[in-house]
Motif scaffolding. Sequence first.
Motif, PDB file in Angstrom:
ATOM      1  N   PRO A  10       0.823  -1.211   0.000  1.00 42.94           N
ATOM      2  CA  PRO A  10       0.000   0.000   0.000  1.00 42.94           C
ATOM      3  C   PRO A  10       0.854   1.258   0.000  1.00 42.94           C
ATOM      4  O   PRO A  10       1.824   1.373   0.746  1.00 42.94           O
ATOM      5  N   SER A  11       0.517   2.193  -0.841  1.00 45.05           N
ATOM      6  CA  SER A  11       1.248   3.447  -0.922  1.00 45.05           C
ATOM      7  C   SER A  11       0.517   4.517  -0.122  1.00 45.05           C
ATOM      8  O   SER A  11      -0.596   4.318   0.350  1.00 45.05           O
ATOM      9  N   GLN A  12       1.146   5.677   0.022  1.00 52.27           N
ATOM     10  CA  GLN A  12       0.515   6.790   0.702  1.00 52.27           C
ATOM     11  C   GLN A  12      -0.606   7.352  -0.167  1.00 52.27           C
ATOM     12  O   GLN A  12      -0.549   7.266  -1.391  1.00 52.27           O
ATOM     13  N   PRO A  13      -1.661   7.928   0.449  1.00 51.05           N
ATOM     14  CA  PRO A  13      -2.747   8.517  -0.344  1.00 51.05           C
ATOM     15  C   PRO A  13      -2.222   9.557  -1.319  1.00 51.05           C
ATOM     16  O   PRO A  13      -1.321  10.324  -1.004  1.00 51.05           O
ATOM     17  N   PHE A  14      -2.786   9.566  -2.517  1.00 53.36           N
ATOM     18  CA  PHE A  14      -2.393  10.543  -3.517  1.00 53.36           C
ATOM     19  C   PHE A  14      -2.879  11.928  -3.096  1.00 53.36           C
ATOM     20  O   PHE A  14      -3.963  12.078  -2.544  1.00 53.36           O
ATOM     21  N   SER A  15      -2.073  12.938  -3.400  1.00 52.22           N
ATOM     22  CA  SER A  15      -2.537  14.309  -3.178  1.00 52.22           C
ATOM     23  C   SER A  15      -3.557  14.663  -4.253  1.00 52.22           C
ATOM     24  O   SER A  15      -3.444  14.231  -5.405  1.00 52.22           O
ATOM     25  N   LEU A  16      -4.568  15.423  -3.862  1.00 52.04           N
ATOM     26  CA  LEU A  16      -5.659  15.768  -4.781  1.00 52.04           C
ATOM     27  C   LEU A  16      -5.804  17.281  -4.829  1.00 52.04           C
ATOM     28  O   LEU A  16      -5.944  17.932  -3.791  1.00 52.04           O
ATOM     29  N   GLY A  17      -5.756  17.836  -6.027  1.00 53.59           N
ATOM     30  CA  GLY A  17      -5.871  19.274  -6.187  1.00 53.59           C
ATOM     31  C   GLY A  17      -6.253  19.613  -7.608  1.00 53.59           C
ATOM     32  O   GLY A  17      -7.051  18.930  -8.236  1.00 53.59           O
ATOM     33  N   THR A  18      -5.640  20.662  -8.152  1.00 53.73           N
ATOM     34  CA  THR A  18      -6.007  21.134  -9.483  1.00 53.73           C
ATOM     35  C   THR A  18      -5.571  20.176 -10.588  1.00 53.73           C
ATOM     36  O   THR A  18      -6.042  20.285 -11.720  1.00 53.73           O
ATOM     37  N   ALA A  19      -4.674  19.241 -10.280  1.00 51.03           N
ATOM     38  CA  ALA A  19      -4.232  18.265 -11.274  1.00 51.03           C
ATOM     39  C   ALA A  19      -5.093  17.011 -11.266  1.00 51.03           C
ATOM     40  O   ALA A  19      -4.735  16.002 -11.860  1.00 51.03           O
TER      41      ALA A  19
ATOM     42  N   ARG B 291      -2.407  17.786 -21.363  1.00 43.74           N
ATOM     43  CA  ARG B 291      -2.234  19.208 -21.709  1.00 43.74           C
ATOM     44  C   ARG B 291      -2.856  20.100 -20.644  1.00 43.74           C
ATOM     45  O   ARG B 291      -2.407  21.238 -20.453  1.00 43.74           O
ATOM     46  N   ARG B 292      -3.874  19.610 -19.986  1.00 46.92           N
ATOM     47  CA  ARG B 292      -4.511  20.366 -18.892  1.00 46.92           C
ATOM     48  C   ARG B 292      -3.754  20.220 -17.571  1.00 46.92           C
ATOM     49  O   ARG B 292      -4.147  20.798 -16.571  1.00 46.92           O
ATOM     50  N   GLY B 293      -2.688  19.445 -17.577  1.00 46.12           N
ATOM     51  CA  GLY B 293      -1.906  19.241 -16.371  1.00 46.12           C
ATOM     52  C   GLY B 293      -2.476  18.194 -15.443  1.00 46.12           C
ATOM     53  O   GLY B 293      -2.070  18.095 -14.276  1.00 46.12           O
ATOM     54  N   ILE B 294      -3.395  17.365 -15.940  1.00 42.51           N
ATOM     55  CA  ILE B 294      -4.021  16.329 -15.118  1.00 42.51           C
ATOM     56  C   ILE B 294      -3.055  15.160 -14.948  1.00 42.51           C
ATOM     57  O   ILE B 294      -2.519  14.641 -15.928  1.00 42.51           O
ATOM     58  N   ASP B 295      -2.854  14.740 -13.694  1.00 43.35           N
ATOM     59  CA  ASP B 295      -2.041  13.544 -13.451  1.00 43.35           C
ATOM     60  C   ASP B 295      -2.768  12.500 -12.608  1.00 43.35           C
ATOM     61  O   ASP B 295      -2.276  11.382 -12.431  1.00 43.35           O
TER      62      ASP B 295
END
Length: 202
Positions: free
Chosen positions: A4-13, A127-131
């Motif tokens: 298990p990995s650490q929770p992903f950060s969630l924001g504008t991406a 292109r929108r910076g979504i990861d």
Amino acid sequence: MGIPSQPFSLGTATCHLCIDMQRLFAEGTPWHVPWLAAVLPTIVEIAGRYARQTIFTRFTPPRRPEEAMGAWRDYYAAWPEMTLERLDEALLELVPPLSRLVPPAKVLDKGVNSAFSRPGFAAALKRRGIDTLVVTGGETDVCVLATVMAAIDHGFRIVLPTDALCSTQDSTHDALLQLYRQRFSHQVEATTTANLIDRWRC
């Protein structure tokens, strides 16, 4: 087995990709998904909060079986009543609580299981910076599965609110969630809608 990995950060991406929440699957068709109604309020909660970051996919069958490609032709030969020459096309629309969110939410039509079957979709997101993609909808073991696996191949991180996913088969739904947790834990995080909302700031 994955670690298990650490929770992903969630924001504008982060983008919310909601899979096939259509009347086609909500109403009394041969493809009816009984659990759809149960998860709909949760999906409305996510999509309503993040409408500008939401893309709804819609599954669109061919007009007739012979217009489908390859093995899909045999598939629709078994389901001729689900082709557009016989189907009420109004059933392709999103279920009403979600359709009211368009715009600002967007709609992506697809003719096969994965949202990434649409040429240029992955590139447009990047292109929108979504990861990171928050994936909801149905079915867990068909179109959600195909979309998640393609997204992983394109390098996106995936967050799955498990209370916002549905399938007609409880056993395969549960098996897929176990698979994501055990084998894809570095790329996929299975969580809850409450945890998602608590962490997503945009």
